[in-house]
Design a protein around this motif. Structure first.
Motif, mmCIF file in Angstrom:
data_model
loop_
_atom_site.group_PDB
_atom_site.id
_atom_site.type_symbol
_atom_site.label_atom_id
_atom_site.label_comp_id
_atom_site.label_asym_id
_atom_site.label_seq_id
_atom_site.Cartn_x
_atom_site.Cartn_y
_atom_site.Cartn_z
ATOM 1 N N VAL A 106 33.175 29.178 46.185
ATOM 2 C CA VAL A 106 33.300 29.042 47.645
ATOM 3 C C VAL A 106 32.897 27.645 48.101
ATOM 4 O O VAL A 106 33.440 27.132 49.090
ATOM 5 N N ASP A 107 31.977 27.006 47.405
ATOM 6 C CA ASP A 107 31.648 25.605 47.715
ATOM 7 C C ASP A 107 32.873 24.706 47.533
ATOM 8 O O ASP A 107 33.100 23.781 48.314
ATOM 9 N N GLU A 108 33.657 24.976 46.479
ATOM 10 C CA GLU A 108 34.849 24.172 46.232
ATOM 11 C C GLU A 108 35.893 24.390 47.323
ATOM 12 O O GLU A 108 36.535 23.431 47.775
ATOM 13 N N VAL A 109 36.070 25.633 47.770
ATOM 14 C CA VAL A 109 37.012 25.888 48.863
ATOM 15 C C VAL A 109 36.560 25.151 50.122
ATOM 16 O O VAL A 109 37.360 24.499 50.810
ATOM 17 N N ALA A 110 35.259 25.231 50.435
ATOM 18 C CA ALA A 110 34.729 24.542 51.616
ATOM 19 C C ALA A 110 34.930 23.038 51.504
ATOM 20 O O ALA A 110 35.306 22.372 52.480
ATOM 21 N N ARG A 111 34.712 22.474 50.323
ATOM 22 C CA ARG A 111 34.874 21.030 50.121
ATOM 23 C C ARG A 111 36.318 20.605 50.375
ATOM 24 O O ARG A 111 36.582 19.594 51.031
ATOM 25 N N ARG A 112 37.271 21.382 49.872
ATOM 26 C CA ARG A 112 38.683 21.032 50.017
ATOM 27 C C ARG A 112 39.107 20.925 51.480
ATOM 28 O O ARG A 112 39.932 20.091 51.828
ATOM 29 N N TRP A 113 38.549 21.798 52.308
ATOM 30 C CA TRP A 113 38.998 21.878 53.695
ATOM 31 C C TRP A 113 38.012 21.248 54.672
ATOM 32 O O TRP A 113 38.145 21.385 55.881
ATOM 33 N N GLY A 114 37.022 20.530 54.130
ATOM 34 C CA GLY A 114 36.086 19.799 54.974
ATOM 35 C C GLY A 114 35.220 20.690 55.842
ATOM 36 O O GLY A 114 34.812 20.288 56.938
ATOM 37 N N ASP A 161 41.648 27.994 43.857
ATOM 38 C CA ASP A 161 43.089 28.220 44.055
ATOM 39 C C ASP A 161 43.367 29.700 44.298
ATOM 40 O O ASP A 161 44.168 30.066 45.171
ATOM 41 N N ALA A 162 42.722 30.559 43.496
ATOM 42 C CA ALA A 162 42.941 32.001 43.600
ATOM 43 C C ALA A 162 42.492 32.532 44.958
ATOM 44 O O ALA A 162 43.154 33.389 45.553
ATOM 45 N N VAL A 163 41.353 32.046 45.450
ATOM 46 C CA VAL A 163 40.872 32.449 46.779
ATOM 47 C C VAL A 163 41.909 32.093 47.839
ATOM 48 O O VAL A 163 42.223 32.902 48.731
ATOM 49 N N GLU A 164 42.461 30.907 47.753
ATOM 50 C CA GLU A 164 43.442 30.460 48.747
ATOM 51 C C GLU A 164 44.713 31.303 48.701
ATOM 52 O O GLU A 164 45.280 31.657 49.746
ATOM 53 N N VAL A 165 45.167 31.649 47.488
ATOM 54 C CA VAL A 165 46.356 32.495 47.364
ATOM 55 C C VAL A 165 46.077 33.879 47.938
ATOM 56 O O VAL A 165 46.909 34.448 48.664
#
Length: 217
Positions: A26-34, A169-173
């Motif tokens: 979830v940290d990586e998802v947050a990082r991607r979207w600022g 990636d999987a979370v976003e899909v």
């Protein structure tokens, strides 16, 4: 609105342990979207719109209750946003999957994962999607409780980084296209080293060793 809960323990001493792989995703998802993390009830949360400004609205969640009481953070957030279990994705470590495997699953037992166990207890149902990231069973002589709180080994770091990337990636899909699409695209993920293929004979080598039948006349 959808809720993506990364399971883990608060505190810097746990940041790079196997039990906290859900937080890494979830940290990586947050990082991607600022996204910026903020405190809300018993969790840190970050809101993102996956895909575009008009994309899927997702609340990323890192419970601050310690693993065994994860439901205390998740239950009130679902109630506050008036969401059901189908709008919840729990990202967890999985002892029963080899390190390098990643898969979606809907419902089922907690498998000894105490964060999942507590969320099931609070919600009163196991019927919610999970993204399970393999951390392998402990080596001989290790207690599972010590293993999940152990740090990643140097030789695992490269695979871990790829697992976290694929997990994000999987979370976003899942957020945009749903569980079935996530399963179709990610449930074959296997980053374990492949065995070296057996050496093949050089072309013509077998024939070269055979000179044909001898003439005994």
């Amino acid at each position: 609105m959808k809720l993506v809960v990364g399971l883990g323990n608060p505190g810097s001493q746990y940041a790079q342990t196997r039990h906290n792989v859900g937080w890494l995703v979830v940290d990586e998802v947050a990082r991607r979207w600022g996204a910026v993390w903020r405190k809300e009830k018993d969790a840190e949360v970050a809101e993102v719109r996956v895909g575009s400004a008009a994309g899927a609205k997702v609340l990323l969640v890192k419970p601050q209750t310690f693993m065994n009481a994860s439901g205390k953070a998740v239950g009130p957030l679902l109630a506050f946003y008036k969401l059901g279990g189908d709008a919840l994705l729990v990202v967890q470590d999985d002892l029963d999957s080899p390190f390098g495997l990643l898969k979606f699953r809907l419902g089922g037992r907690h498998g000894g994962q105490n964060g999942v166990r507590d969320i099931i207890r609070v919600l009163g149902t196991p019927d919610f999607p999970r993204l399970k990231i393999g951390i392998s069973r402990p080596p001989a002589g290790w207690d599972p409780a010590d293993w999940v709180l152990s740090r990643w080994r140097a030789e695992e770091v490269g695979t871990l980084a790829e697992l976290v990337r694929l997990g994000a990636d999987a979370v976003e899909v899942w957020a945009q296209a749903g569980l079935a699409e996530g399963q179709a695209r990610f449930n074959g993920t296997d980053l374990r080293p492949k065995p070296e293929p057996a050496p093949q004979p050089e072309p013509g080598a077998a024939g070269a060793a055979y000179a044909g039948p001898r003439d005994h006349h």
